[in-house]
Design a protein around this motif. Structure first.
Motif, PDB file in Angstrom:
ATOM      1  N   ALA A 417       0.706  -1.423  -0.254  1.00  0.00           N
ATOM      2  CA  ALA A 417       0.048  -0.034  -0.029  1.00  0.00           C
ATOM      3  C   ALA A 417       0.915   1.224   0.029  1.00  0.00           C
ATOM      4  N   PRO A 418       0.445   2.327  -0.868  1.00  0.00           N
ATOM      5  CA  PRO A 418       1.226   3.482  -0.872  1.00  0.00           C
ATOM      6  C   PRO A 418       1.304   4.140   0.711  1.00  0.00           C
ATOM      7  N   SER A 419      -0.041   4.100   1.124  1.00  0.00           N
ATOM      8  CA  SER A 419      -0.151   4.715   2.333  1.00  0.00           C
ATOM      9  C   SER A 419      -1.006   4.416   3.254  1.00  0.00           C
ATOM     10  N   LEU A 420      -1.178   4.333   4.515  1.00  0.00           N
ATOM     11  CA  LEU A 420      -2.257   3.829   5.330  1.00  0.00           C
ATOM     12  C   LEU A 420      -2.685   4.792   6.323  1.00  0.00           C
ATOM     13  N   ASP A 421      -3.996   5.048   6.604  1.00  0.00           N
ATOM     14  CA  ASP A 421      -4.463   5.899   7.636  1.00  0.00           C
ATOM     15  C   ASP A 421      -4.156   5.513   8.854  1.00  0.00           C
ATOM     16  N   LYS A 422      -4.314   6.085  10.050  1.00  0.00           N
ATOM     17  CA  LYS A 422      -4.100   5.815  11.373  1.00  0.00           C
ATOM     18  C   LYS A 422      -4.916   4.850  11.670  1.00  0.00           C
ATOM     19  N   ASP A 423      -6.325   4.717  11.251  1.00  0.00           N
ATOM     20  CA  ASP A 423      -7.348   3.654  11.630  1.00  0.00           C
ATOM     21  C   ASP A 423      -6.867   2.331  11.100  1.00  0.00           C
ATOM     22  N   THR A 424      -6.434   2.053   9.886  1.00  0.00           N
ATOM     23  CA  THR A 424      -5.959   1.146   9.293  1.00  0.00           C
ATOM     24  C   THR A 424      -4.628   0.779   9.655  1.00  0.00           C
ATOM     25  N   ARG A 425      -3.844   1.526  10.130  1.00  0.00           N
ATOM     26  CA  ARG A 425      -2.610   1.080  10.764  1.00  0.00           C
ATOM     27  C   ARG A 425      -2.630   0.509  12.067  1.00  0.00           C
ATOM     28  N   ASN A 426      -3.764   0.989  12.894  1.00  0.00           N
ATOM     29  CA  ASN A 426      -3.936   0.498  14.110  1.00  0.00           C
ATOM     30  C   ASN A 426      -4.804  -0.920  14.288  1.00  0.00           C
ATOM     31  N   TYR A 427      -5.513  -1.028  13.092  1.00  0.00           N
ATOM     32  CA  TYR A 427      -6.224  -2.213  12.777  1.00  0.00           C
ATOM     33  C   TYR A 427      -5.192  -3.271  12.464  1.00  0.00           C
ATOM     34  N   ILE A 428      -4.216  -3.301  11.292  1.00  0.00           N
ATOM     35  CA  ILE A 428      -3.391  -4.217  10.975  1.00  0.00           C
ATOM     36  C   ILE A 428      -2.374  -4.410  12.223  1.00  0.00           C
ATOM     37  N   THR A 429      -1.862  -3.444  12.791  1.00  0.00           N
ATOM     38  CA  THR A 429      -0.779  -3.939  13.832  1.00  0.00           C
ATOM     39  C   THR A 429      -1.589  -4.411  15.033  1.00  0.00           C
ATOM     40  N   SER A 430      -2.772  -4.128  15.157  1.00  0.00           N
ATOM     41  CA  SER A 430      -3.564  -5.181  16.195  1.00  0.00           C
ATOM     42  C   SER A 430      -3.503  -6.651  15.955  1.00  0.00           C
ATOM     43  N   LEU A 431      -4.009  -7.053  14.735  1.00  0.00           N
ATOM     44  CA  LEU A 431      -4.000  -8.139  14.229  1.00  0.00           C
ATOM     45  C   LEU A 431      -2.889  -8.935  14.144  1.00  0.00           C
ATOM     46  N   ASN A 432      -1.780  -8.092  13.799  1.00  0.00           N
ATOM     47  CA  ASN A 432      -0.285  -9.079  13.738  1.00  0.00           C
ATOM     48  C   ASN A 432       0.045  -9.189  15.107  1.00  0.00           C
ATOM     49  N   THR A 433      -0.271  -8.259  16.291  1.00  0.00           N
ATOM     50  CA  THR A 433       0.336  -8.472  17.650  1.00  0.00           C
ATOM     51  C   THR A 433      -0.654  -9.391  18.588  1.00  0.00           C
ATOM     52  N   MET A 434      -1.875  -9.613  18.193  1.00  0.00           N
ATOM     53  CA  MET A 434      -2.823 -10.319  19.229  1.00  0.00           C
ATOM     54  C   MET A 434      -2.777 -12.003  19.029  1.00  0.00           C
ATOM     55  N   SER A 435      -2.995 -12.401  20.168  1.00  0.00           N
ATOM     56  CA  SER A 435      -2.712 -13.837  20.367  1.00  0.00           C
ATOM     57  C   SER A 435      -3.964 -14.657  19.998  1.00  0.00           C
ATOM     58  N   VAL A 436      -3.958 -15.969  19.618  1.00  0.00           N
ATOM     59  CA  VAL A 436      -4.930 -16.677  19.331  1.00  0.00           C
ATOM     60  C   VAL A 436      -5.997 -16.565  20.422  1.00  0.00           C
ATOM     61  N   GLY A 437      -7.484 -16.237  20.048  1.00  0.00           N
ATOM     62  CA  GLY A 437      -8.408 -16.311  20.939  1.00  0.00           C
ATOM     63  C   GLY A 437      -8.618 -14.778  21.451  1.00  0.00           C
ATOM     64  N   GLU A 438      -7.735 -13.831  21.600  1.00  0.00           N
ATOM     65  CA  GLU A 438      -7.787 -12.790  22.180  1.00  0.00           C
ATOM     66  C   GLU A 438      -8.725 -11.943  21.332  1.00  0.00           C
ATOM     67  N   VAL A 439      -9.595 -11.207  22.074  1.00  0.00           N
ATOM     68  CA  VAL A 439     -10.723 -10.208  21.617  1.00  0.00           C
ATOM     69  C   VAL A 439     -10.298  -8.593  21.822  1.00  0.00           C
ATOM     70  N   LYS A 440     -10.373  -7.886  20.794  1.00  0.00           N
ATOM     71  CA  LYS A 440      -9.860  -6.400  21.075  1.00  0.00           C
ATOM     72  C   LYS A 440     -11.172  -5.575  20.712  1.00  0.00           C
ATOM     73  N   ASN A 441     -11.249  -4.313  21.421  1.00  0.00           N
ATOM     74  CA  ASN A 441     -12.283  -3.375  20.829  1.00  0.00           C
ATOM     75  C   ASN A 441     -11.488  -2.320  20.341  1.00  0.00           C
ATOM     76  N   ILE A 442     -11.430  -1.850  19.051  1.00  0.00           N
ATOM     77  CA  ILE A 442     -10.552  -0.973  18.599  1.00  0.00           C
ATOM     78  C   ILE A 442     -11.589   0.158  18.237  1.00  0.00           C
ATOM     79  N   ALA A 443     -11.192   1.678  18.781  1.00  0.00           N
ATOM     80  CA  ALA A 443     -11.925   2.758  18.494  1.00  0.00           C
ATOM     81  C   ALA A 443     -11.505   3.367  17.237  1.00  0.00           C
ATOM     82  N   LEU A 444     -12.458   3.553  16.216  1.00  0.00           N
ATOM     83  CA  LEU A 444     -11.908   4.060  14.767  1.00  0.00           C
ATOM     84  C   LEU A 444     -12.790   5.312  14.778  1.00  0.00           C
ATOM     85  N   THR A 445     -12.478   6.085  13.836  1.00  0.00           N
ATOM     86  CA  THR A 445     -13.063   7.482  13.448  1.00  0.00           C
ATOM     87  C   THR A 445     -14.516   7.271  12.986  1.00  0.00           C
TER      88      THR A 445
END
Length: 714
Positions: A417-445
């Motif tokens: 991707a040529p660029s990612l907004d803050k929400d997308t960056r947060n979303y992808i980083t969360s998926l990369n770092t969460m453990s299996v079975g973990e649930v996360k509530n992400i606040a987006l715009t």
């Protein structure tokens, strides 16, 4: 009345002339209109095959169709100039081949039936089908039922979702292209199969082919190289050249017009002051990157060639010169400024992070929205709490009108991707770092997103790196100076002779290119030279082109049309032809001298006494030309002579080869330890016949009088 008639008769000749001129003017006007119309039509023709013309509009439609296919296959939004040129070549070659095959198969009544197509789809093994979305990764076969399901959904779908409708339409067009191309491929295979069955093999031929491949001879070889005789020791007359030219004239037949050029090409490069200014700029980036917690703004303002997304990606997401340095850097460190020759750039890297993370993440999600931000947050917290307490994910998702189905996210889906907004960056980083079975509530715009990681696969090194990469480019002043100097040279040297004579004095080099045809996209391999190509094929011998600004906005070019090579036989006066013919005459005359020298020789020893180079050569077979180290050439004639000579015998006569004259003694003959398999040998011969049959396209192409005018438009 009589007076009037008499007056008319007295002016009869004049009236006839006036009427004749009027009629001529009328006819000429109509002819002019016809020619004008024909000329306009001709100028819109990309090419012609078998008398059928294809317009620029029709050809562009085919190009657009195939471009979309390539984009879909490679996951690209745009193609660069070289990729587009490859697409145009592929489209043109396919168009020509299809027309040629269709013309022949129509005469023979060959077709591809719907049942045959259905059989291919059902079998699901054709390589073209592997590239479709209907290829089943588990069975490793094309799934015809998945295709039928899609086609039914496509016809029935009346979705109000424009994005979904566009996706369906894209896949539908892609499948139509695959189906059309598959039919063309199957028809060509049928036609080629006819040729293959015209070549017959038998058991005798199979046995002989096996013998030719496996009977090895060991020989003592005496060689006299043509290079042992200096060229100036051989007299070559015009009559010799003429006789040889007539003998091998067929080699010089030219089926397409080509042109030879001389040219001066200047590539403008950064000056010392340009480089110094860029180095100063990078010194500032060095300081800023080292101090920055978030390098996003620094990379963006620098107009770096490498985007910063701030999410962990694989090493291959970076250019090679960047990627190879990442493992040698410490997290948080900034590299020294370095130059990369491969892409003419200056670079600096800050390694923000390096982690072992999954390459693929399986997840599911629930989108949460309310009347306002407070209500959205409250609802999201409630859902998150329930899921963490063990509630059924899909049941809750359905409650909010969603499926909660599982999806996979791979690194390659987002790392380009040529660029990612803050929400997308947060979303992808969360998926990369969460453990299996973990649930996360992400606040987006636009609301909240509840995500749960279901599975993680392939742990790999991922990097977050800020890269400033900029081309070492020239300034406007540098370009202006180069342009003014070259323009002055061109203005002062208006003829081809003057340019050739004075180029070196002005610091320029005359370069040459032979046999340029209209099939080329660029002149002399320089980008953006279509105007120069148009000029070249409209110019006369000796003409000098205008000065072209071309390349990647960094080249200055002037061209001289040196020669026009018309369709037909290249004459002996052609420099390349004459050089080739002279080399053949020299070879023949040297062969005569060496054959005379070896005349009457009865052994390798006698040949050695006359100056021959003697070596042992093993594993000589009839099926392959023997390579002679002493002369540095492959010699098919020698292989044939050795196969015809019995063990222990000396050759009956000297052998004239490509690079010398040879005599030999067969020391031994042996059979390789291979078992004769009649069925396998027959199959090999059949494959060879299929390869021979494949050459039919060249003959069809020549007879079709193909005209390629793509250079005028593309």
């Amino acid at each position: 009345m009589r007076a009037a008639l008499g007056k008319i008769r007295s002016k009869g000749v004049l009236l006839i002339c006036i009427i004749s001129l009027g009629l001529f003017a009328f006819i000429a006007e109509e002819a002019f209109r016809s020619c004008e119309s024909s000329s306009a039509e001709k100028h819109q023709q990309v090419g012609e095959v078998l008398g059928d013309k294809i317009s620029v509009t029709e050809f562009q439609k085919l190009v657009d169709e195939y471009t979309e296919v390539i984009k879909m296959q490679q996951g690209q939004d745009n193609l660069n100039e070289d990729q587009l040129n490859q697409v145009k070549d592929m489209v043109w070659n396919t168009y020509v081949q299809t027309k040629l095959i269709a013309n022949e198969t129509e005469k023979l009544g060959l077709t591809v039936t719907d049942q045959e197509m259905q059989d291919v789809l059902t079998q699901g093994t054709n390589p073209m089908l592997m590239q479709t979305p209907f290829f089943n990764q588990q069975t490793r076969r094309f799934d015809v039922n998945a295709l039928k399901k899609f086609l039914a959904e496509y016809k029935a779908q009346g979705s109000t979702n424009p994005q979904l409708a566009k996706q369906y339409d894209t896949i539908y067009k892609y499948w139509n292209f695959i189906e059309k191309t598959l039919r063309q491929q199957l028809l060509a295979q049928k036609y080629q199969g006819l040729f293959a069955h015209c070549f017959l093999s038998n058991k005798v031929e199979a046995k002989q082919a096996f013998k030719d491949q496996n009977e090895e001879s060991q020989i003592q070889l005496a060689s006299l190289s043509y290079s042992s005789i200096a060229d100036n020791k051989v007299t070559v007359t015009d009559a010799d050249l003429k006789a040889k030219y007539d003998e091998i004239k067929a080699r010089f037949k030219q089926y397409v017009e080509s042109r030879d050029i001389k040219y001066v090409d200047i590539q403008v490069k950064a000056s010392a002051s340009d480089r110094a200014a860029l180095q100063k700029e990078f010194a500032a980036y060095d300081t800023e990157l080292a101090a920055a917690a978030d390098p996003s703004d620094i990379v963006r303002k620098s107009t770096s060639l490498v985007a910063y997304t701030g999410v962990p990606v694989l090493k291959d997401a970076f250019p090679y010169d960047i990627a190879q340095r990442l493992d040698f850097m410490g997290v948080g460190s900034t590299s020294k400024v370095f130059e990369s020759k491969q892409d003419n750039s200056l670079n600096i890297i800050k390694l923000v992070s390096k982690q072992q993370l999954p390459d693929s993440v399986q997840f599911r999600q629930i989108q949460v929205a309310g009347a306002n931000a407070a209500e959205t947050a409250k609802r999201a917290d409630s859902i998150s709490t329930a899921l963490k307490a063990g509630a059924d994910f899909e049941a809750i998702a359905k409650k909010y009108g969603q499926t909660g189905e599982k999806n996979w996210l791979t690194t390659k889906q987002y790392q380009g991707a040529p660029s990612l907004d803050k929400d997308t960056r947060n979303y992808i980083t969360s998926l990369n770092t969460m453990s299996v079975g973990e649930v996360k509530n992400i606040a987006l715009t636009q609301g909240n997103l509840i995500i749960q990681v279901v599975d993680r696969k392939a742990m790999v090194n991922k990097y977050v790196a800020a890269v400033v990469k900029k081309n070492i480019s020239f300034s406007k002043d540098t370009y202006s100076a180069a342009y003014n100097k070259f323009s002055s040279f061109v203005s002062a040297n208006l003829t081809a002779d003057e340019i050739v004579k004075n180029a070196a004095k002005a610091g320029y080099t005359i370069q040459e290119r032979k046999d340029i045809t209209t099939t080329e996209h660029n002149l002399a391999g320089i980008h953006s030279t279509r105007e120069a190509m148009r000029w070249l094929f409209d110019a006369k011998k000796g003409d000098v082109s205008p000065l072209y600004e071309c390349g990647d906005n960094d080249n200055l070019l002037v061209v001289i049309l040196d020669n026009i090579n018309s369709v037909g036989y290249r004459s002996l006066e052609d420099a390349q032809v004459k050089e080739f013919v002279k080399a053949e005459v020299l070879k023949d005359k040297k062969a005569e001298m060496l054959l005379a020298k070896l005349n009457g020789v009865k052994s390798v020893t006698e040949a050695k006494a006359k100056g021959a180079n003697v070596t042992a050569v093993n594993q000589v077979t009839f099926a392959a030309p023997v390579f002679v180290t002493a002369t540095g050439a492959s010699e098919p004639a020698l292989s044939g002579a050795v196969a015809a000579t019995a063990k222990g015998k000396f050759c009956k006569a000297p052998v004239k080869g490509n690079a010398g004259v040879y005599v030999f003694q067969v020391v031994n003959k042996s059979q390789r330890a291979a078992k004769y398999d009649e069925k396998a040998e027959m199959q090999k011969l059949r494959q060879q016949h299929m390869q021979m049959a494949g050459n039919f396209m060249n003959e069809l192409y020549i007879k079709a009088k193909v005209v390629d005018n793509r250079y005028l438009f593309f």
